[in-house]
Enzyme design. Structure first.
Site, mmCIF file in Angstrom:
data_model
loop_
_atom_site.group_PDB
_atom_site.id
_atom_site.type_symbol
_atom_site.label_atom_id
_atom_site.label_comp_id
_atom_site.label_asym_id
_atom_site.label_seq_id
_atom_site.Cartn_x
_atom_site.Cartn_y
_atom_site.Cartn_z
ATOM 1 N N ARG A 1 20.325 46.416 33.001
ATOM 2 C CA ARG A 1 20.338 47.504 32.015
ATOM 3 C C ARG A 1 20.040 48.836 32.699
ATOM 4 O O ARG A 1 20.617 49.876 32.360
ATOM 5 C CB ARG A 1 19.328 47.203 30.902
ATOM 6 N N ASP B 1 28.487 44.386 17.657
ATOM 7 C CA ASP B 1 27.959 43.026 17.565
ATOM 8 C C ASP B 1 28.309 42.459 16.194
ATOM 9 O O ASP B 1 28.537 43.209 15.246
ATOM 10 C CB ASP B 1 26.437 42.997 17.776
ATOM 11 N N CYS C 1 27.445 34.598 31.520
ATOM 12 C CA CYS C 1 26.218 33.793 31.658
ATOM 13 C C CYS C 1 26.541 32.312 31.580
ATOM 14 O O CYS C 1 25.657 31.493 31.370
ATOM 15 C CB CYS C 1 25.180 34.203 30.617
ATOM 16 N N ASP D 1 28.879 41.978 27.659
ATOM 17 C CA ASP D 1 27.840 40.971 27.917
ATOM 18 C C ASP D 1 27.915 39.868 26.862
ATOM 19 O O ASP D 1 27.023 39.729 26.028
ATOM 20 C CB ASP D 1 26.454 41.642 27.910
ATOM 21 N N PHE E 1 28.950 43.270 22.546
ATOM 22 C CA PHE E 1 27.981 42.185 22.421
ATOM 23 C C PHE E 1 26.572 42.769 22.635
ATOM 24 O O PHE E 1 25.831 42.359 23.510
ATOM 25 C CB PHE E 1 28.253 41.057 23.431
HETATM 26 N N1 SAH Z 1 23.540 42.557 25.888
HETATM 27 C C1 SAH Z 1 22.498 41.998 25.043
HETATM 28 C C2 SAH Z 1 22.595 40.489 24.908
HETATM 29 C C3 SAH Z 1 23.907 39.979 24.365
HETATM 30 S S1 SAH Z 1 23.820 38.366 23.734
HETATM 31 C C4 SAH Z 1 21.146 42.458 25.544
HETATM 32 O O1 SAH Z 1 21.054 43.018 26.651
HETATM 33 O O2 SAH Z 1 20.154 42.263 24.833
HETATM 34 C C5 SAH Z 1 25.376 38.162 22.999
HETATM 35 C C6 SAH Z 1 25.573 38.858 21.662
HETATM 36 O O3 SAH Z 1 26.948 38.705 21.313
HETATM 37 C C7 SAH Z 1 24.781 38.330 20.477
HETATM 38 O O4 SAH Z 1 24.029 39.367 19.927
HETATM 39 C C8 SAH Z 1 25.847 37.840 19.464
HETATM 40 O O5 SAH Z 1 25.504 38.154 18.117
HETATM 41 C C9 SAH Z 1 27.046 38.643 19.884
HETATM 42 N N2 SAH Z 1 28.387 38.062 19.618
HETATM 43 C C10 SAH Z 1 28.809 36.798 19.795
HETATM 44 N N3 SAH Z 1 30.135 36.708 19.553
HETATM 45 C C11 SAH Z 1 30.576 37.944 19.224
HETATM 46 C C12 SAH Z 1 31.842 38.501 18.898
HETATM 47 N N4 SAH Z 1 32.953 37.760 18.877
HETATM 48 N N5 SAH Z 1 31.918 39.819 18.625
HETATM 49 C C13 SAH Z 1 30.807 40.590 18.670
HETATM 50 N N6 SAH Z 1 29.584 40.127 18.983
HETATM 51 C C14 SAH Z 1 29.458 38.822 19.263
#
Ligand code: SAH
Length: 395
Positions: free
Chosen positions: A210, A248, A338, A298, A226
């Site tokens: 980050r 998200d 991941c 992500d 995401f």
């Molecule tokens: N970058 C974040 C962690 C991401 S975790 C951080 O640093 O805290 C992955 C996220 O993707 C979750 O919040 C989940 O709700 C979201 N997600 C999963 N599938 C998705 C989609 N198709 N479109 C948008 N968001 C999605």
């Protein structure tokens, strides 16, 4: 010596001699005695040589997970205290910009199947395998001697427990405390909901990335895909991003991002939180010919098992292709995976294929990985799962 023990098939001791902690069911010739779920068993080679002491898991393909390769070591309170205090010391010397860290990263910290995160003074634990489940009370007792003032919340609501014959479970294992915790990450205040949040509440593994991301954003438009509770975006705004969009599908995560931004006195005009599917929204931006200077991808784990790898690669390729098209020339893509089953080489190939399909030229300028509180035990390469590339679009 324990009563129950297992004997391996001839030649199947090799991985144990290389200190890998898993014993698969097909490697076992015979189980002597009647060990229950999570009981400690000794492990012998076909020739009768003592190899390890492990936790037995009768339902799992991973039939036993090694606690120790030292014959003189018992699996008792002292054993758990030592593992926990070693891990705590390591974290305290490695993490100096956050009030939250992963205290125990399972196999890589010598405690197979155990995840423990510390959020300020609250511990959140996941017991993912039979051995740590069986020793839960002893582990709690050990935690109490190491961090006496830290309440412990359990978040064992995960699918993998099924493979071990365990049911999902959550709740306080000590006196209850608040489940909403404000942590500090590199000077920013972040709200973690350990009860309703994803996993144990927060994605600690991206802490360093980050900050790296925020070094590319000054005066730029940033699209954070995401976003979860918007922490990549928070650091980006504080580092001078011109405008941020968080995408998200979790409204709760986006609402939490709002709360967090208010707490850090961020002007609402500087960001947009959009509840949208990234796959669809990126296509929509393309249609609208909307472009960005910096894009962060992500996504959650796309490949949970080997059978999902091909489909997962298609998913990664799709979002990376779209993101590369939406970037302005000279723009920066920070892209992550991941999925442990997709290694760094394959991930880079997928991103390269995405650039071909997008008809853009791009170069890798940084390679990223999981934060230092998510170490990878050298004999357990499976501990490495988070890969990231910083890609610059040249044309
Ligand atoms: N970058 C974040 C962690 C991401 S975790 C951080 O640093 O805290 C992955 C996220 O993707 C979750 O919040 C989940 O709700 C979201 N997600 C999963 N599938 C998705 C989609 N198709 N479109 C948008 N968001 C999605």
């Amino acid at each position: 010596m324990n009563q129950a023990y297992i004997t391996l098939e001839a030649g199947r001791e090799k991985s144990l001699l290389r200190k890998h902690p898993w014993i698969f069911s097909r490697a076992i010739k015979q189980v002597s005695g009647t060990p229950n779920l999570g009981d400690t068993v000794d492990v012998f080679s076909a020739k009768g040589v003592w190899l390890a002491r492990a936790a037995y898991s009768p339902k799992s393909q991973i039939r036993a997970r090694v606690w120790t390769f030292e014959q003189s070591e018992s699996i008792d309170l002292h054993f758990f205290q030592k593992k926990l205090s070693d891990a705590l010391q390591a974290r305290q010397s490695l993490i100096n910009n956050s009030s939250a860290f992963r205290l125990i990263a399972g196999e890589s910290d010598g405690l197979p199947g155990l995840t423990i995160d510390l959020y300020k003074d609250v511990l959140v634990a996941q017991f993912l395998a039979a051995g740590v489940e069986r020793h839960k009370q002893l582990i709690l007792q050990a935690l109490k001697t190491i961090l006496p003032n830290s309440p412990v919340y359990e978040r064992s609501d995960v699918e993998v427990r099924k493979k071990e014959g365990l049911k999902p479970t959550t709740g306080w294992l000590t006196e209850p405390a608040s489940s909403q915790i404000w942590i500090d990450e590199a000077g920013q205040k972040i709200l973690v909901d350990i009860e309703k949040g994803h996993k144990t509440g927060f994605y600690l593994d991206q802490r360093d990335n980050r900050l790296i991301a925020s070094s590319y954003v000054k005066g730029k438009s940033v699209l954070n895909c995401f976003s979860y509770t918007g922490t990549f975006g928070l650091h980006a705004l504080q580092a001078g991003a011109l405008h941020l969009t968080n995408l998200d599908v979790s409204q709760l995560a986006l609402d939490t991002a709002d709360l967090i931004y208010q707490k850090n006195t961020i002007d609402q005009q500087r960001y947009t939180n959009l509840n949208a599917d990234v796959f669809k929204q990126l296509r929509q931006y393309k249609e609208n010919q909307q472009q960005f200077d910096v894009i962060i991808l992500d996504p959650p784990k796309f490949a949970e098992n080997k059978g999902q790898v091909v489909k997962a690669c298609r998913g990664y390729k799709d979002i990376n292709m779209l993101a590369l098209q939406l970037l302005k020339p000279g723009g920066i893509l920070l892209t992550f995976s991941c999925s442990g089953l997709i290694d760094a080489e394959l991930f880079q190939k997928v991103v390269a294929d995405a650039a071909l399909d997008a008809k853009v030229e791009a170069q890798v300028i940084e390679k990223l990985t999981q934060a230092k509180d998510h170490p990878v035990q050298l004999h357990y390469p499976e501990g490495f799962y988070l890969k990231g590339l910083v890609v610059r679009k040249t044309r």
